[in-house]
Design a protein around this motif. Structure first.
Motif, PDB file in Angstrom:
ATOM      1  N   ILE A 196       0.765  -1.172  -0.019  1.00 55.22           N
ATOM      2  CA  ILE A 196       0.012  -0.122  -0.023  1.00 55.22           C
ATOM      3  C   ILE A 196       0.874   1.227  -0.090  1.00 55.22           C
ATOM      4  CG2 ILE A 196      -1.872   1.543   1.200  1.00 55.22           C
ATOM      5  CD1 ILE A 196      -2.808  -1.284   2.293  1.00 55.22           C
ATOM      6  N   ILE A 197       1.785   1.356   0.940  1.00 58.95           N
ATOM      7  CA  ILE A 197       2.793   2.306   0.887  1.00 58.95           C
ATOM      8  C   ILE A 197       3.391   2.555  -0.467  1.00 58.95           C
ATOM      9  CG2 ILE A 197       4.971   3.479   1.751  1.00 58.95           C
ATOM     10  CD1 ILE A 197       4.238   1.927   4.607  1.00 58.95           C
ATOM     11  N   PHE A 198       3.780   1.562  -0.882  1.00 63.03           N
ATOM     12  CA  PHE A 198       4.414   1.800  -2.468  1.00 63.03           C
ATOM     13  C   PHE A 198       3.651   2.384  -3.449  1.00 63.03           C
ATOM     14  CE2 PHE A 198       5.628   0.045  -6.564  1.00 63.03           C
ATOM     15  CZ  PHE A 198       6.683   0.594  -6.637  1.00 63.03           C
ATOM     16  N   VAL A 199       2.423   1.736  -3.686  1.00 60.50           N
ATOM     17  CA  VAL A 199       1.367   2.308  -4.526  1.00 60.50           C
ATOM     18  C   VAL A 199       1.176   3.648  -4.351  1.00 60.50           C
ATOM     19  CG1 VAL A 199      -0.936   2.002  -5.309  1.00 60.50           C
ATOM     20  CG2 VAL A 199       0.495   0.104  -4.928  1.00 60.50           C
ATOM     21  N   LEU A 200       0.876   4.199  -2.942  1.00 59.38           N
ATOM     22  CA  LEU A 200       0.304   5.387  -2.679  1.00 59.38           C
ATOM     23  C   LEU A 200       1.573   6.549  -3.135  1.00 59.38           C
ATOM     24  CD1 LEU A 200      -1.361   5.319   0.927  1.00 59.38           C
ATOM     25  CD2 LEU A 200      -2.187   5.680  -1.430  1.00 59.38           C
ATOM     26  N   VAL A 201       2.978   6.197  -2.699  1.00 63.51           N
ATOM     27  CA  VAL A 201       4.057   6.918  -3.080  1.00 63.51           C
ATOM     28  C   VAL A 201       4.349   6.979  -4.649  1.00 63.51           C
ATOM     29  CG1 VAL A 201       6.632   7.143  -2.849  1.00 63.51           C
ATOM     30  CG2 VAL A 201       5.052   6.483  -0.849  1.00 63.51           C
ATOM     31  N   PHE A 202       4.164   5.776  -5.228  1.00 63.51           N
ATOM     32  CA  PHE A 202       4.210   5.763  -6.741  1.00 63.51           C
ATOM     33  C   PHE A 202       3.160   6.651  -7.515  1.00 63.51           C
ATOM     34  CE2 PHE A 202       3.136   4.119 -10.796  1.00 63.51           C
ATOM     35  CZ  PHE A 202       4.549   4.022 -11.450  1.00 63.51           C
ATOM     36  N   TYR A 219      -1.801  12.668   2.680  1.00 63.12           N
ATOM     37  CA  TYR A 219      -2.791  12.563   3.997  1.00 63.12           C
ATOM     38  C   TYR A 219      -2.997  11.138   4.189  1.00 63.12           C
ATOM     39  CZ  TYR A 219      -2.988  17.693   3.874  1.00 63.12           C
ATOM     40  OH  TYR A 219      -2.378  18.720   3.838  1.00 63.12           O
ATOM     41  N   VAL A 220      -3.558  10.306   2.999  1.00 62.53           N
ATOM     42  CA  VAL A 220      -3.758   8.871   2.832  1.00 62.53           C
ATOM     43  C   VAL A 220      -2.611   8.185   3.490  1.00 62.53           C
ATOM     44  CG1 VAL A 220      -4.644   7.048   1.625  1.00 62.53           C
ATOM     45  CG2 VAL A 220      -5.598   9.339   1.357  1.00 62.53           C
ATOM     46  N   LEU A 221      -1.400   8.733   2.718  1.00 61.92           N
ATOM     47  CA  LEU A 221      -0.039   7.870   3.532  1.00 61.92           C
ATOM     48  C   LEU A 221       0.095   7.645   4.772  1.00 61.92           C
ATOM     49  CD1 LEU A 221       2.546   6.567   2.255  1.00 61.92           C
ATOM     50  CD2 LEU A 221       3.486   8.793   2.202  1.00 61.92           C
ATOM     51  N   ILE A 222      -0.414   8.680   5.542  1.00 65.03           N
ATOM     52  CA  ILE A 222      -0.074   8.559   7.023  1.00 65.03           C
ATOM     53  C   ILE A 222      -0.491   7.250   7.690  1.00 65.03           C
ATOM     54  CG2 ILE A 222      -0.685   9.868   9.097  1.00 65.03           C
ATOM     55  CD1 ILE A 222       1.301  11.356   7.475  1.00 65.03           C
ATOM     56  N   LEU A 223      -1.650   6.892   7.096  1.00 65.13           N
ATOM     57  CA  LEU A 223      -2.353   5.792   7.754  1.00 65.13           C
ATOM     58  C   LEU A 223      -1.511   4.531   7.600  1.00 65.13           C
ATOM     59  CD1 LEU A 223      -6.067   6.572   6.611  1.00 65.13           C
ATOM     60  CD2 LEU A 223      -5.168   6.882   8.729  1.00 65.13           C
ATOM     61  N   PRO A 224      -1.166   4.145   6.489  1.00 64.30           N
ATOM     62  CA  PRO A 224      -0.260   2.883   6.444  1.00 64.30           C
ATOM     63  C   PRO A 224       0.951   2.979   7.243  1.00 64.30           C
ATOM     64  CG  PRO A 224      -0.510   3.944   4.253  1.00 64.30           C
ATOM     65  CD  PRO A 224      -1.561   4.560   5.095  1.00 64.30           C
ATOM     66  N   ILE A 226       1.231   4.703   9.807  1.00 64.30           N
ATOM     67  CA  ILE A 226       1.018   4.519  11.375  1.00 64.30           C
ATOM     68  C   ILE A 226       0.951   2.989  11.496  1.00 64.30           C
ATOM     69  CG2 ILE A 226      -0.314   4.571  13.015  1.00 64.30           C
ATOM     70  CD1 ILE A 226      -1.239   7.546  12.153  1.00 64.30           C
ATOM     71  N   TRP A 227       0.435   2.341  10.697  1.00 63.46           N
ATOM     72  CA  TRP A 227       0.179   0.890  10.751  1.00 63.46           C
ATOM     73  C   TRP A 227       1.636   0.358  10.734  1.00 63.46           C
ATOM     74  CZ3 TRP A 227      -2.464  -2.406   5.969  1.00 63.46           C
ATOM     75  CH2 TRP A 227      -2.377  -3.712   6.345  1.00 63.46           C
ATOM     76  N   ALA A 228       2.408   0.751   9.834  1.00 68.93           N
ATOM     77  CA  ALA A 228       3.877   0.119   9.695  1.00 68.93           C
ATOM     78  C   ALA A 228       4.641   0.418  10.983  1.00 68.93           C
ATOM     79  CB  ALA A 228       4.653   0.646   8.514  1.00 68.93           C
ATOM     80  N   SER A 229       4.355   1.498  11.751  1.00 72.95           N
ATOM     81  CA  SER A 229       5.012   1.819  12.841  1.00 72.95           C
ATOM     82  C   SER A 229       4.786   0.919  14.040  1.00 72.95           C
ATOM     83  CB  SER A 229       4.951   3.538  13.429  1.00 72.95           C
ATOM     84  OG  SER A 229       5.336   4.327  12.341  1.00 72.95           O
ATOM     85  N   LEU A 230       3.202   0.875  14.132  1.00 73.80           N
ATOM     86  CA  LEU A 230       2.695   0.062  15.179  1.00 73.80           C
ATOM     87  C   LEU A 230       2.967  -1.595  15.371  1.00 73.80           C
ATOM     88  CD1 LEU A 230      -0.675   1.709  15.695  1.00 73.80           C
ATOM     89  CD2 LEU A 230       1.137   2.006  17.065  1.00 73.80           C
ATOM     90  N   ARG A 231       2.826  -2.108  13.959  1.00 73.06           N
ATOM     91  CA  ARG A 231       3.146  -3.421  13.641  1.00 73.06           C
ATOM     92  C   ARG A 231       4.504  -3.903  13.277  1.00 73.06           C
ATOM     93  NH1 ARG A 231      -0.007  -6.841  15.813  1.00 73.06           N
ATOM     94  NH2 ARG A 231      -0.149  -8.307  13.743  1.00 73.06           N
ATOM     95  N   THR A 232       5.378  -3.160  12.757  1.00 78.91           N
ATOM     96  CA  THR A 232       6.596  -3.735  12.289  1.00 78.91           C
ATOM     97  C   THR A 232       7.705  -3.002  12.822  1.00 78.91           C
ATOM     98  OG1 THR A 232       6.613  -1.925  10.153  1.00 78.91           O
ATOM     99  CG2 THR A 232       5.460  -4.246   9.994  1.00 78.91           C
ATOM    100  N   GLY A 233       7.584  -2.030  13.668  1.00 83.07           N
ATOM    101  CA  GLY A 233       8.560  -1.341  14.456  1.00 83.07           C
ATOM    102  C   GLY A 233       9.604  -0.851  13.535  1.00 83.07           C
ATOM    103  N   PRO A 234      10.866  -0.566  14.248  1.00 82.68           N
ATOM    104  CA  PRO A 234      11.940   0.237  13.614  1.00 82.68           C
ATOM    105  C   PRO A 234      12.093  -0.252  12.440  1.00 82.68           C
ATOM    106  CG  PRO A 234      12.404  -0.015  16.072  1.00 82.68           C
ATOM    107  CD  PRO A 234      11.273  -0.801  15.750  1.00 82.68           C
TER     108      PRO A 234
END
Length: 323
Positions: A196-202, A219-224, A226-234
């Motif tokens: 999702i992040i790649f598609v949005l940035v592309f 603004y849509v990119l912020i959501l994934p 946050i998802w990446a931060s919470l679920r996949t960490g650093p």
């Protein structure tokens, strides 16, 4: 297990010297292709700063001559005069040295699961890049253009700082611990969030479809994110920031983005955006990781306390039965 590098200290140093010098030179050559035509000479995109910082931090400060030699040969090959090439090479080497020294002093760990690690990286990025920018712009004044160019200093400082914040976490985290194990559910989740992040940035930087109606996809990119931060960490957020930087910058430079008419101005704006997002999500991820560690530690203490209370209760019952 056979060691990755030879056990003899001198041979280990030579192998690391050659590898780091070649890697630094190759990244410097690639970084120079990100310089827009007609720019002030400032490298607004400079991934080589992250490579130099990681190399000295992980392999030792005594490898600084490898950085100096690697970038000097690249600059000579690109047509720089020897004095100018030496000054620019020295500025970049000093930047990496200062940054690595600051991280060592603050007790930085490449896993970046603590707030102090993120704050240390931010501090090192701002201070070391400013010192490097001063040295490089000063060399340009001495050996290229006698009049001082403030745009060069500002561009270098911004470009190197943002590059350290966007490329640095990825290089440090993935170089220090490149392998990891995930189950199939975690793998599917990873493919989903980073896809999702790649598609949005592309869509934002490689097509004219950077918005939904009047709402920008940023603004849509912020959501994934946050998802990446919470679920996949650093590890995950460093990969997400790396993807954002690479896809966004190449989209602007190679003329596919909607704001590519003025490449220099667009690149400056994109770097500012990437730097802001990197600061926010690096801090957010480190705070989230510290909270997770605190919750786990609290649960462990609660478990030990319950075991101790159960043991005391058992001893009391045994004593009562004996009496």
């Amino acid at each position: 297990m056979r060691p990755y590098f030879p056990s003899h200290p001198a041979l280990t140093y030579v192998v690391r010297f050659v590898l780091l010098s070649l890697l630094y030179a190759g990244t410097a050559w690639l970084s120079l292709t990100f310089l827009p035509p007609g720019a002030s000479g400032a490298s607004l995109v400079w991934p080589v700063a992250a490579v130099g910082l990681a190399g000295l931090l992980l392999w030792g400060l005594n490898l600084w001559p490898a950085l100096l030699l690697g970038i000097f040969m690249v600059l000579i090959a690109r047509g720089f005069t020897p004095p100018l090439a030496a000054g620019v090479s020295l500025g970049n080497t000093i930047e990496a040295l200062v940054g690595a020294y600051i991280l060592m002093r603050v007790g930085f760990h490449p896993v970046m699961s603590r707030l102090r690690d993120t704050l240390g990286l931010i501090l090192a990025a701002f201070i070391s890049s400013f010192i490097g920018a001063l040295a490089i712009s000063g060399s340009a004044t001495l050996f290229y253009n006698p009049s001082f160019n403030p745009e060069l200093l500002t561009g270098l400082w911004l470009g190197h700082t943002v590059s350290l914040l966007s490329f640095g976490p990825f290089v440090l985290r993935w170089t220090y611990r490149p392998f990891f194990k995930k189950n199939w559910r975690e793998m599917l989740e990873g493919f989903a969030v980073f896809g999702i992040i790649f598609v949005l940035v592309f869509l934002m930087f490689w097509t004219p479809h950077g918005s939904i109606g009047r709402i920008s996809l940023i603004y849509v990119l912020i959501l994934p994110l946050i998802w990446a931060s919470l679920r996949t960490g650093p590890r995950g957020i460093s990969l997400a920031l790396f993807m954002l930087a690479v896809v966004g910058i190449t989209g602007i430079l190679w003329g596919y983005g909607p704001v590519s008419a003025n490449a220099t101005g667009a690149l400056f704006g994109v770097q500012t955006l990437i730097g802001t997002i990197s600061l926010i999500f690096l801090l957010f991820t480190s705070l989230t990781e510290e909270r997770k560690e605190a919750v786990l530690a609290l649960e462990d203490h609660v478990g030990k306390l319950e075991d101790a209370l159960e043991k005391i209760s058992s001893e009391d019952r045994a004593k009562s039965n004996f009496i």
